[in-house]
Scaffold this active site. Structure first.
Site, short mmCIF file in Angstrom:
data_model
loop_
_atom_site.label_atom_id
_atom_site.label_comp_id
_atom_site.label_asym_id
_atom_site.label_seq_id
_atom_site.Cartn_x
_atom_site.Cartn_y
_atom_site.Cartn_z
N CYS A 113 0.84 -1.20 0.00
CA CYS A 113 0.00 0.00 0.00
C CYS A 113 0.87 1.25 0.00
O CYS A 113 1.58 1.50 -0.97
CB CYS A 113 -1.01 -0.04 1.15
N HIS A 130 -3.78 -4.65 0.00
CA HIS A 130 -3.36 -5.16 1.31
C HIS A 130 -3.33 -6.68 1.29
O HIS A 130 -4.38 -7.31 1.37
CB HIS A 130 -4.30 -4.64 2.40
N GLU A 184 -2.41 -8.59 3.62
CA GLU A 184 -2.82 -9.08 4.94
C GLU A 184 -4.33 -9.02 5.13
O GLU A 184 -4.85 -9.60 6.08
CB GLU A 184 -2.10 -8.30 6.04
#
Length: 195
Positions: A77, A177, A179
């Site tokens: 990001c 992202h 994650e």
């Protein structure tokens, strides 16, 4: 394997550490140049604003350290955008590792800014995406983007085509992202850890 996660007060760092823990990997959150340079792999996550992030990196001398890293490096990001040369976000000069200038999305009736939510990737061209299909979705939250260029290894559209992922030598980065992108994000992290 020694993993360094760069600490520059960027948001979302804890989510990245948890994602690595789920993979059975311990990582060190650090701003120490020696720890970063001696790591086997480096992750550079972030949410936030470009000029503030660059001020923090400069205050720790990391603006000079990060471009010299030779091990596999993954920006996430804001950590991707900071690899460019300049950002329209508060007219910020960046690390200059990749030759792109970060632009702001233009809003229209169908496309609000920020670009937030699930979107799929196009034109995947890296081992970072082994096992990922173009119809798979990943999670984005961003108002700024890197244009498509020779460094682009995956593209997104909103509605302008943009770099969803980039690479230059050992530097890899994704605008989405990992994650927060479920099994697809996990696969991309696993692929990075195998580089």
């Amino acid at each position: 394997m020694k993993i360094a996660v760069i600490d520059y007060k960027g948001g979302n760092v804890q989510s990245v550490l948890f994602a690595l823990e789920r993979l059975g990997v311990h990582a060190t959150l650090t701003a120490n140049p020696e720890e970063i340079q001696s790591a086997d792999k480096i992750l550079f996550p972030g949410e936030g604003e470009a000029s503030t992030a660059m001020q923090e990196l400069r205050s720790k001398g990391l603006d000079h350290v990060l471009p010299t890293c030779r091990q596999p490096f993954l920006g996430i990001c804001l950590g991707m955008q900071l690899l460019g040369t300049h950002s329209e976000e508060n007219n910020a000069d960046m690390l200059g590792i990749l030759p792109f200038e970060v632009k702001r999305f233009a809003a229209d009736a169908q496309h609000k800014v920020p670009h937030m939510g699930w979107n799929n990737l196009h034109r995947l061209r890296s081992s970072l995406f082994d096992g990922v299909r173009e119809e798979d979705y990943v999670y984005f939250v961003h108002s700024y983007y890197a244009p498509v260029g020779s460094y682009t290894i995956a593209e997104g559209e909103y509605p302008t085509p943009f770099s969803a992922a980039v690479q230059h030598e050992n530097f890899y980065a994704v605008q989405f992202h990992t994650e927060k992108s479920g099994p697809v994000g996990t696969r991309i992290l696993e692929n990075f850890l195998k580089l």
